[in-house]
Structures are given as structure tokens and as C-alpha cells.
Design a protein around this motif. Structure first.
Motif, PDB file in Angstrom:
ATOM      1  N   ASP A  54       7.431   2.707  10.555  1.00 49.13           N
ATOM      2  CA  ASP A  54       8.842   2.316  10.502  1.00 49.13           C
ATOM      3  C   ASP A  54       9.242   1.873  11.906  1.00 49.13           C
ATOM      4  O   ASP A  54       9.096   2.634  12.864  1.00 49.13           O
ATOM      5  N   VAL A  55       9.749   0.652  12.050  1.00 41.94           N
ATOM      6  CA  VAL A  55      10.007   0.111  13.386  1.00 41.94           C
ATOM      7  C   VAL A  55      11.189   0.791  14.066  1.00 41.94           C
ATOM      8  O   VAL A  55      11.338   0.702  15.291  1.00 41.94           O
ATOM      9  N   GLN A  56      12.022   1.475  13.310  1.00 39.33           N
ATOM     10  CA  GLN A  56      13.152   2.172  13.914  1.00 39.33           C
ATOM     11  C   GLN A  56      12.766   3.584  14.339  1.00 39.33           C
ATOM     12  O   GLN A  56      12.923   3.961  15.496  1.00 39.33           O
ATOM     13  N   THR A  57      12.243   4.370  13.402  1.00 41.82           N
ATOM     14  CA  THR A  57      11.894   5.761  13.712  1.00 41.82           C
ATOM     15  C   THR A  57      10.516   5.883  14.353  1.00 41.82           C
ATOM     16  O   THR A  57      10.183   6.922  14.911  1.00 41.82           O
ATOM     17  N   LEU A  58       9.702   4.833  14.245  1.00 39.67           N
ATOM     18  CA  LEU A  58       8.325   4.806  14.749  1.00 39.67           C
ATOM     19  C   LEU A  58       7.418   5.809  14.053  1.00 39.67           C
ATOM     20  O   LEU A  58       6.350   6.152  14.547  1.00 39.67           O
ATOM     21  N   LEU A  59       7.834   6.260  12.877  1.00 38.64           N
ATOM     22  CA  LEU A  59       6.998   7.166  12.093  1.00 38.64           C
ATOM     23  C   LEU A  59       6.070   6.357  11.199  1.00 38.64           C
ATOM     24  O   LEU A  59       6.493   5.417  10.516  1.00 38.64           O
ATOM     25  N   GLY A  60       4.774   6.725  11.193  1.00 38.25           N
ATOM     26  CA  GLY A  60       3.876   6.160  10.203  1.00 38.25           C
ATOM     27  C   GLY A  60       4.245   6.727   8.850  1.00 38.25           C
ATOM     28  O   GLY A  60       4.353   7.953   8.698  1.00 38.25           O
ATOM     29  N   TYR A  61       4.457   5.855   7.867  1.00 42.72           N
ATOM     30  CA  TYR A  61       4.933   6.379   6.583  1.00 42.72           C
ATOM     31  C   TYR A  61       4.309   5.700   5.363  1.00 42.72           C
ATOM     32  O   TYR A  61       4.502   6.158   4.237  1.00 42.72           O
TER      33      TYR A  61
ATOM     34  N   LEU B 241     -10.414  -8.085   3.513  1.00 39.94           N
ATOM     35  CA  LEU B 241     -10.634  -9.093   4.540  1.00 39.94           C
ATOM     36  C   LEU B 241     -10.649 -10.491   3.931  1.00 39.94           C
ATOM     37  O   LEU B 241     -11.275 -10.729   2.893  1.00 39.94           O
ATOM     38  N   GLY B 242      -9.916 -11.402   4.602  1.00 38.83           N
ATOM     39  CA  GLY B 242      -9.853 -12.775   4.129  1.00 38.83           C
ATOM     40  C   GLY B 242      -8.661 -13.066   3.244  1.00 38.83           C
ATOM     41  O   GLY B 242      -8.458 -14.208   2.812  1.00 38.83           O
ATOM     42  N   THR B 243      -7.842 -12.017   2.971  1.00 38.01           N
ATOM     43  CA  THR B 243      -6.651 -12.224   2.147  1.00 38.01           C
ATOM     44  C   THR B 243      -5.395 -12.105   2.997  1.00 38.01           C
ATOM     45  O   THR B 243      -5.421 -11.575   4.111  1.00 38.01           O
ATOM     46  N   ASP B 244      -4.293 -12.586   2.485  1.00 42.46           N
ATOM     47  CA  ASP B 244      -3.014 -12.552   3.184  1.00 42.46           C
ATOM     48  C   ASP B 244      -2.489 -11.108   3.214  1.00 42.46           C
ATOM     49  O   ASP B 244      -2.367 -10.479   2.149  1.00 42.46           O
ATOM     50  N   PRO B 245      -2.191 -10.572   4.402  1.00 42.10           N
ATOM     51  CA  PRO B 245      -1.658  -9.201   4.474  1.00 42.10           C
ATOM     52  C   PRO B 245      -0.390  -8.996   3.640  1.00 42.10           C
ATOM     53  O   PRO B 245      -0.056  -7.847   3.311  1.00 42.10           O
ATOM     54  N   LYS B 246       0.298 -10.081   3.313  1.00 41.99           N
ATOM     55  CA  LYS B 246       1.517  -9.949   2.515  1.00 41.99           C
ATOM     56  C   LYS B 246       1.234  -9.399   1.122  1.00 41.99           C
ATOM     57  O   LYS B 246       2.141  -8.879   0.461  1.00 41.99           O
ATOM     58  N   ILE B 247      -0.021  -9.528   0.665  1.00 41.02           N
ATOM     59  CA  ILE B 247      -0.347  -9.018  -0.673  1.00 41.02           C
ATOM     60  C   ILE B 247      -1.105  -7.697  -0.601  1.00 41.02           C
ATOM     61  O   ILE B 247      -1.648  -7.235  -1.595  1.00 41.02           O
ATOM     62  N   ASP B 248      -1.149  -7.088   0.590  1.00 43.40           N
ATOM     63  CA  ASP B 248      -1.805  -5.787   0.712  1.00 43.40           C
ATOM     64  C   ASP B 248      -1.170  -4.782  -0.240  1.00 43.40           C
ATOM     65  O   ASP B 248       0.055  -4.812  -0.494  1.00 43.40           O
ATOM     66  N   VAL B 249      -1.980  -3.868  -0.745  1.00 46.16           N
ATOM     67  CA  VAL B 249      -1.534  -2.915  -1.752  1.00 46.16           C
ATOM     68  C   VAL B 249      -1.096  -1.610  -1.088  1.00 46.16           C
ATOM     69  O   VAL B 249      -1.843  -1.009  -0.315  1.00 46.16           O
ATOM     70  N   LEU B 250       0.119  -1.191  -1.404  1.00 48.37           N
ATOM     71  CA  LEU B 250       0.624   0.100  -0.933  1.00 48.37           C
ATOM     72  C   LEU B 250      -0.026   1.191  -1.775  1.00 48.37           C
ATOM     73  O   LEU B 250       0.167   1.255  -2.989  1.00 48.37           O
ATOM     74  N   VAL B 251      -0.802   2.072  -1.123  1.00 42.77           N
ATOM     75  CA  VAL B 251      -1.511   3.112  -1.871  1.00 42.77           C
ATOM     76  C   VAL B 251      -0.865   4.480  -1.715  1.00 42.77           C
ATOM     77  O   VAL B 251      -1.118   5.394  -2.505  1.00 42.77           O
ATOM     78  N   TYR B 252      -0.049   4.649  -0.666  1.00 43.40           N
ATOM     79  CA  TYR B 252       0.662   5.918  -0.511  1.00 43.40           C
ATOM     80  C   TYR B 252       1.845   5.716   0.421  1.00 43.40           C
ATOM     81  O   TYR B 252       1.756   5.005   1.425  1.00 43.40           O
ATOM     82  N   GLU B 253       2.956   6.348   0.092  1.00 44.26           N
ATOM     83  CA  GLU B 253       4.135   6.341   0.960  1.00 44.26           C
ATOM     84  C   GLU B 253       4.637   7.768   1.124  1.00 44.26           C
ATOM     85  O   GLU B 253       4.835   8.484   0.133  1.00 44.26           O
ATOM     86  N   GLU B 254       4.828   8.176   2.384  1.00 40.69           N
ATOM     87  CA  GLU B 254       5.355   9.503   2.673  1.00 40.69           C
ATOM     88  C   GLU B 254       6.873   9.443   2.595  1.00 40.69           C
ATOM     89  O   GLU B 254       7.520   8.765   3.397  1.00 40.69           O
ATOM     90  N   LYS B 255       7.445  10.146   1.634  1.00 40.49           N
ATOM     91  CA  LYS B 255       8.887  10.092   1.402  1.00 40.49           C
ATOM     92  C   LYS B 255       9.673  11.041   2.297  1.00 40.49           C
ATOM     93  O   LYS B 255      10.872  10.858   2.520  1.00 40.49           O
ATOM     94  N   ASP B 256       9.003  12.062   2.817  1.00 43.53           N
ATOM     95  CA  ASP B 256       9.680  13.065   3.637  1.00 43.53           C
ATOM     96  C   ASP B 256       9.516  12.690   5.106  1.00 43.53           C
ATOM     97  O   ASP B 256       8.413  12.738   5.653  1.00 43.53           O
ATOM     98  N   ASN B 257      10.639  12.315   5.749  1.00 46.79           N
ATOM     99  CA  ASN B 257      10.531  11.831   7.131  1.00 46.79           C
ATOM    100  C   ASN B 257      10.388  12.945   8.166  1.00 46.79           C
ATOM    101  O   ASN B 257      10.448  12.693   9.365  1.00 46.79           O
TER     102      ASN B 257
END
Length: 709
Positions: free
Chosen positions: A213-220, A227-243
Motif C-alpha cells: 500500500d503506497v500510503q501505509t507502506l504495508l505489504g498486503y 513471465l512474458g505477460t502484462d503485470p496488469k493481468i497478474d492474479v491476486l492470490v491472497y490479500e491481508e484484510k487486517d492492517n
């Protein structure tokens, strides 16, 4: 020269520095009262306006403070140059690390003459093989005032490397991929990632990384990229909801699993694992998060080793079967090493035939080797009174050689290889210290100081032979005391510039670290945080009473949370210290902890408390250095910060200094130095950083009457 005359000259020099008519007066920050209201209470902050690095008035103020500091310290510039040259001269510029083998390659880090940054290389199959260049950070840093390579990870086929860079010192890294065979940098550019938190799958084309997160600087967030694909289509595999959780990611030593680790700052841990051979699969929880339960795991063969504090304050070691369907059943885990009241189980490493434990007893590190076949175990023996020993880089599961590091206050950083079968110990390298260094010229000691509540605080001490211990010597006392981080009694080549000029150096291993076990940490956090400050002050008084320190020549140094320590102790006992250096100090505790948009705040609630709860608000307010500034005579004070600091925002020390200017009495100097191009760690590069050290040392040497060139 008579010591009293020398001290008088030093005092007059600094007085003149601060009061000469030709020098500018200290900058005065305008008062702009702002009411800060929270569930815990209401405060007025006169300097909140400094919290805006995009405001020209803020930059002007910081620039004026820098100009004032430069003017006041002008008489010590020659000494700074001498110290810088001296410290730089101790560094072997053409140097290299001890190689380590990982897979088919030996990896090594090199430094070249005049180079600020490391060069990463490797050799295939043999140390006699041709050297292959991986990353030349000197070349990569060109055109940047700051540069940091945040780590790299090589693919299973040894052909590709993920790497990341920071050119601002904001700890927002940009991820790239390099073909190590051709030198090609792939077109994918992935910004705002966590340094070093990436892992390849076994297919050599898929990898995982942590987004910040560019504001809190927490990896979340954890993403999967092909490799070779557009990072815009990267798949979100986990998100930490508790900051309140920090997150990390890595490939385990066995290479079987990719691990996502969620850590609630000394309170809760949760691992998620995915087989690296199945990158499109689902990460599975090893054991679900449970408040108060911390654990970490190592995998080998059919077994997980689990270091856990479940019913074990100092942690115990357990094992579980390699079956993620059953690891969530804690009753199926088997105990290997029980909890011990007098031994803290700090970390571990696994090998096919051996298990290695990093332990602590009586404040000192211990390395324990267990033969998995015979079950025989032994502790490696060290003779220095104060030292640090730690498990090194051991990527090979199938070796019987343990790589470990060792250092003491008189012994430079050393790399050893220990044969866990034959017991043979081989020194692979002792870091060279040029300039005529001889370790036999220095003496280290260890003592225990009884604090005001009866607790015994370890103190590590070093000085040059012949330095008087009769109450006439200057002493620099250092400590940190937060986050369970141990302040190890290791070697510092820079420190020799103080020791050779008659300083004694003392580390106070105060509560808030884990030197004496987990209870040592628990007794120095939250509503027991003042134990940290009291321990430091009580050690100071002991150093004076036992004639290590002259009553008018005791100095203190601390950075970050150690800077909070500096602010608290000079509010409590300012008369004890001749001078204090507070580096990137965390001093505006309440305001920062109330603002959850500030990087790292939410993850710190378990360290300091949540000031939205009145109990914590009142306690934090009672020691917060910024809030507790009063009309009294403070020691000579040098405060440093970085404009781009992501951990302690620059405005905390800036506000603190501004308030001190209006409140302090007496004629002692008060200086603020802001590195306008750096962050929390100061300048990058192995030489540039020495300039700030030289400034701090010269400041103290002048005050101690030891500033002769």
C-alpha cells in the motif's frame, strides 16, 4: 594538556560555536496551533503544520535548520574529515564475501576499489570456474542519489533472477526480471513491491510477489505473475484484510513450498503454504491465526518443525507431519524440545541429518547442534565475555557443514564452517580491518546492573587497554530496547575512532529486547514501556558510580525507537548526559499512533498500544518525548532525520526540535540535521554513510575534550 583545561576549551568551543555573532540565530518555527481530538483525549499541537513535505515553508524550515547546524558545527569540520578518512581507511575496498553454494552455483558478493555498492557474482560448479556477473550495483546506481538493491531470487533452472530496486529510500521497490545467461532485462516493470518478498515456482516462469500500500507502506497483497505477460493481468492470490498484520513471502529451504507469512507484531502468526510445483493451486493455512500464538516453521522430508509459544513463553520446538490437511490439528504435533524458563529458543535451521537451534541464555547467544541419527547434541563454545553468534546462510539441506557468523566487541565479523560430524571448526574469513588494528589492544567486559525494581540488566563494555576507569573517561552508552530486537555486542570498526581517543563504549541490554528471554520483551512494551527508559537511566548512574564514566562526560546514542529512548531519558534525567545523539527518533508517539494513514502505525498497536483507548492514551502521553518537553536544561543535542524516511517520518524530530527550542533553558546546543535525499537508514553506499557517523562522533568528541586532530 591538563584534562580540566581540555574540557574547558571544549566547552568554550561549543559555547562559542552556538553564540558567535557571525553565526545565524537558530531557526524559529512558527506556532500554528492545531487541536487533535481522539477518544483518548484532546491535545494542542503547535507544529503539526510541519507534516507536509510538499509545503515550501516546511522545506525552507528544514533547510534553515541544516544551515544553522552546518554553521554551528563548522569548527569541527576538520575533525569530521579526519574521522571520515580514518573510518574509510579501515575498510578493505577490494573485498569479497565467503562463497556459499546453492544448487549448481557458488554465490559471492564483491566490492571494488572506490565502489560504494556491492557486485553480485556466481561461479558454476567450482570456485575455479569463470565468474559470471549478476548485478553490479555501482552501475545500477548511476544517476541516482540513493540506491538499494532489495534482494534477488534465482529460478530453479538457474537462468533467471527476480530483483528489486529503490532509488528514493521510501522502501517502495520496483521489481524486474533479468536473464542471467543473456543479460537481458525483461520488459515487465512491477512497482511498489516489498523488498525480497518474492518466490519462483518450479516451472521457471511463474513467480509470486508482495504488493505494498503506497500510503501505509504495508505489504498486503500477494500476486502471481507469469513471465512474458502484462503485470496488469497478474492474479491476486491472497490479500491481508487486517492492517495490523505485516506480511512476507518466501520459498522454503526444502524448495517444496512457497510460504505467505502474516505476522501481528509479536502477538499472532499465520502461515499459508502452496506447493511450488502447483503454482495455480490454492494456498492452504498451516495453522490458523490465534491471538497470542506465534510460530514459525521449517520443512524437511516428511516433517515440519514448528517453533511455537503455545503454552511456552520462551518457545518450544514441535514437529508435525507434512500433511496440510492435519497441521491445523495442534494436538497432533509432537514435542521435540520443551519450554525452558531460563533458555529462549530464538530460531532454527534444518538439515537432512542435523538440527541446529539458536538459543539465548543469560543474555548471550548459543548455537546448539543435534544429530538426528544419534540424538546427541552439543553447544558450540565461545570464550569472549560478550559476543554474538548466529546461524548463517545454509541453503543446502544435505550438507554436514554449518555456516555461522561470530563477532564480539573486540573481534571483527567472522564466518565459520563447522563440521557437524567431526566437530572441526574452520574460520573462513575474519573481516579485515585496515589501519593497524590489533584486537589485543582492546578489552571487553560484561556486567549486570541492578535496576530500581531489582531486575538485573546486562551491560556489554569495550575500551582500549590503558583507558582510565577512575571516573575521568568519557563514555558513550547505546541501547535500543523495542520490538523484541536484541542489541548484540558485536564489533564496529567505526567505533575504534572513539575507543582510540579514550572513549569507553557501553551497550545497555535493556528491557524491550529479548536478550534475557521473552519476558524481557513483554516487560518493556505497552503499559510496561517505562521499564525501558528506567533501565537505561539506571545503567547510566551505575557507569558513573563505578567510575567508568566521568560525571560530566557521559554521552548517549539511540536511533528510531532508540531515539524515543533518548527523548524519554533526557526528559527524565537530563543532568546525567553531556551530549545526546538521537538518530531518526520516534518522539511524537501519540500523534503518530493516532494517524492510521502513516506507514506502519496499525502494526505497532501491540508494541505501544492504541491511543484511541484512554488507558493507552494516558500512558503513552506520560512518556512521549514531544509531549513531555519541559522548561529545563537539556544536554547538548544532535538530532538527525531523513526527508524520505518511511518508518519515522521526518516531521517527528523536526517538531521535537522546534518545541525544544522554545522550552529548553541554558546554553547547550540543539541541532537538527535532515538528509534531504535519504530515508530511515540514512545515506546509501558504504562510504557516504560514514560522513554522518563522522559528524556524530565529532560532535561528541568535541564535547568530551577529545577533539584533537
Amino acid at each position: 594538556m591538563n584534562k580540566h583545561i581540555t574540557l574547558l576549551i571544549a566547552a568554550l568551543t561549543l559555547y562559542t560555536m552556538a553564540h558567535a555573532q557571525t553565526l545565524p540565530k537558530p531557526p524559529v518555527a512558527p506556532l500554528k496551533p492545531r487541536k487533535i481530538t481522539s477518544p483518548g483525549g484532546t491535545r494542542i499541537d503547535n507544529y503539526y503544520w510541519l507534516n507536509n513535505r510538499d509545503d515550501k515553508a516546511v522545506i525552507s524550515y528544514l533547510t534553515a535548520e541544516n544551515a544553522y547546524t552546518e554553521s554551528v558545527l563548522a569548527p569541527q569540520k576538520a575533525l569530521e574529515e579526519t574521522l571520515f578518512t580514518e573510518m574509510k581507511g579501515r575498510i578493505k575496498q577490494q573485498d569479497q564475501s565467503v562463497p556459499y553454494k546453492d544448487g549448481a552455483y557458488y554465490y559471492q558478493t564483491n566490492f571494488v576499489q572506490g565502489g560504494e555498492y556491492p557486485i553480485y557474482v556466481r561461479k558454476k560448479g567450482s570456485l575455479d570456474a569463470p565468474e559470471e556477473l549478476m548485478f553490479d550495483c555501482n552501475a545500477l546506481a548511476k544517476g541516482h542519489n540513493y540506491y538499494n538493491l532489495g534482494g534477488y531470487e534465482v529460478s530453479d533452472n538457474d537462468e533467471l533472477a527476480i530483483f528489486c530496486e529503490d532509488t528514493v529510500s521510501r522502501r517502495l521497490y520496483t521489481l524486474r526480471v533479468k536473464n542471467l545467461k543473456t543479460g537481458q532485462i525483461y520488459p515487465e516493470v512491477i512497482p511498489n513491491v516489498e523488498a525480497g518478498d518474492f518466490a519462483w515456482a518450479t516451472d521457471n516462469k511463474t513467480f509470486f510477489y508482495v504488493k505494498k500500500d503506497v500510503q501505509t507502506l504495508l505489504g498486503y497483497q500477494v500476486y502471481r505473475h507469469v513471465l512474458g505477460t502484462d503485470p496488469k493481468i497478474d492474479v491476486l492470490v491472497y490479500e491481508e484484510k487486517d492492517n495490523q498484520f505485516y506480511m512476507s513471502l518466501y520459498r522454503m529451504k526444502s524448495k517444496k513450498y512457497v510460504a505467505i507469512v502474516s505476522d501481528h507484531n509479536g502477538v499472532t502468526t499465520e502461515y499459508r503454504l502452496l506447493e511450488a510445483s502447483k503454482p495455480t493451486g490454492t494456498f492452504k493455512v498451516f495453522y490458523p491465526r490465534e491471538r497470542g500464538h506465534e510460530y514459525d516453521i521449517q520443512h524437511i522430508g516428511s516433517t515440519f518443525y514448528v517453533r511455537t509459544n503455545y503454552k511456552a513463553q520462551n518457545f518450544r520446538l514441535m514437529e508435525a507431519a507434512d500433511n496440510l490437511a492435519t497441521t491445523t490439528n495442534r494436538s497432533a504435533w509432537k514435542e521435540v524440545i520443551p519450554n525452558r524458563a531460563d533458555v529462549f529458543l530464538q530460531n532454527m535451521d534444518v538439515f537432512t541429518n542435523h538440527l541446529v537451534l539458536g538459543e539465548r541464555k543469560d543474555g548471550l547467544a548459543k548455537l546448539r547442534v543435534i544429530n538426528q541419527k544419534t540424538k546427541a547434541d552439543e553447544y558450540l563454545q565461545f570464550t569472549d565475555p560478550a559476543y554474538v553468534a548466529g546461524i548463517g546462510n545454509n541453503p543446502d539441506l544435505n550438507t554436514n557443514i554449518l555456516r555461522f557468523g561470530y563477532s564480539s566487541m573486540t573481534t571483527p565479523a567472522s564466518t565459520f564452517d563447522y563440521n557437524m560430524d567431526t566437530k572441526a571448526m574452520t574460520l573462513m574469513k575474519e573481516q579485515p580491518v585496515l589501519g593497524g588494528f590489533d584486537k589485543t589492544n582492546y578489552v571487553s567486559e560484561r556486567a549486570f546492573v541492578t535496576a530500581r525494581d531489582g531486575v538485573n540488566v546486562p551491560v556489554s563494555i569495550v575500551y582500549r587497554k590503558g583507558t582510565p576507569k577512575d571516573g575521568t573517561s568519557p563514555v558513550l552508552q547505546y541501547a535500543y530496547g523495542s520490538y523484541g530486537s536484541n542489541t548484540e555486542p558485536g564489533f564496529s570498526a567505526n567505533r575504534l575512532s572513539l575507543l582510540d581517543r579514550g572513549f569507553i563504549y557501553a551497550i545497555a541490554h535493556i528491557r524491550g529486547g529479548q536478550e534475557m528471554g521473552r519476558a524481557w520483551y513483554d516487560d518493556g512494551k505497552l503499559l510496561k514501556k517505562k521499564n525501558t527508559f528506567n533501565d537505561f537511566v539506571d545503567v547510566s548512574k551505575w557507569l558513573i558510580a563505578n567510575k567508568y564514566a566521568a560525571p560530566d562526560k557521559l554521552f548517549a546514542l539511540g536511533g528510531s525507537a532508540g531515539g524515543l529512548l533518548m527523548g524519554a531519558v533526557i526528559n527524565q534525567s537530563p543532568e546525567l548526559y553531556r551530549g545526546v545523539v538521537a538518530a531518526v527518533p520516534f518522539v511524537d508517539v501519540v500523534t503518530t499512533m493516532l494517524d492510521e494513514s502513516i506507514p506502519l502505525t496499525t502494526g505497532e498497536f501491540e508494541e505501544w498500544g492504541n491511543p484511541k483507548k484512554k488507558e493507552y492514551y494516558d500512558y503513552m502521553l506520560s512518556y512521549s518525548p514531544y509531549d513531555q518537553v519541559s522548561k529545563q536544561t537539556y544536554p547538548n543535542l544532535l538530532v538527525t532525520t531523513g526527508l524520505h524516511d518511511s518508518q519515522v517520518q521526518y516531521w517527528e524530530p523536526a517538531k521535537w526540535v522546534a518545541k525544544l527550542r522554545t522550552m529548553k533553558t541554558g546554553n547547550n546546543v540543539l541541532l537538527l540535521h535532515t538528509n534531504m535525499e535519504a530515508g530511515h537508514g540514512g545515506a546509501s553506499g558504504r562510504f557516504n554513510a560514514l560522513k554522518e557517523v563522522a559528524m556524530e562522533y565529532a560532535f561528541m568528541l568535541q564535547l568530551a575534550g577529545k577533539g584533537e586532530l
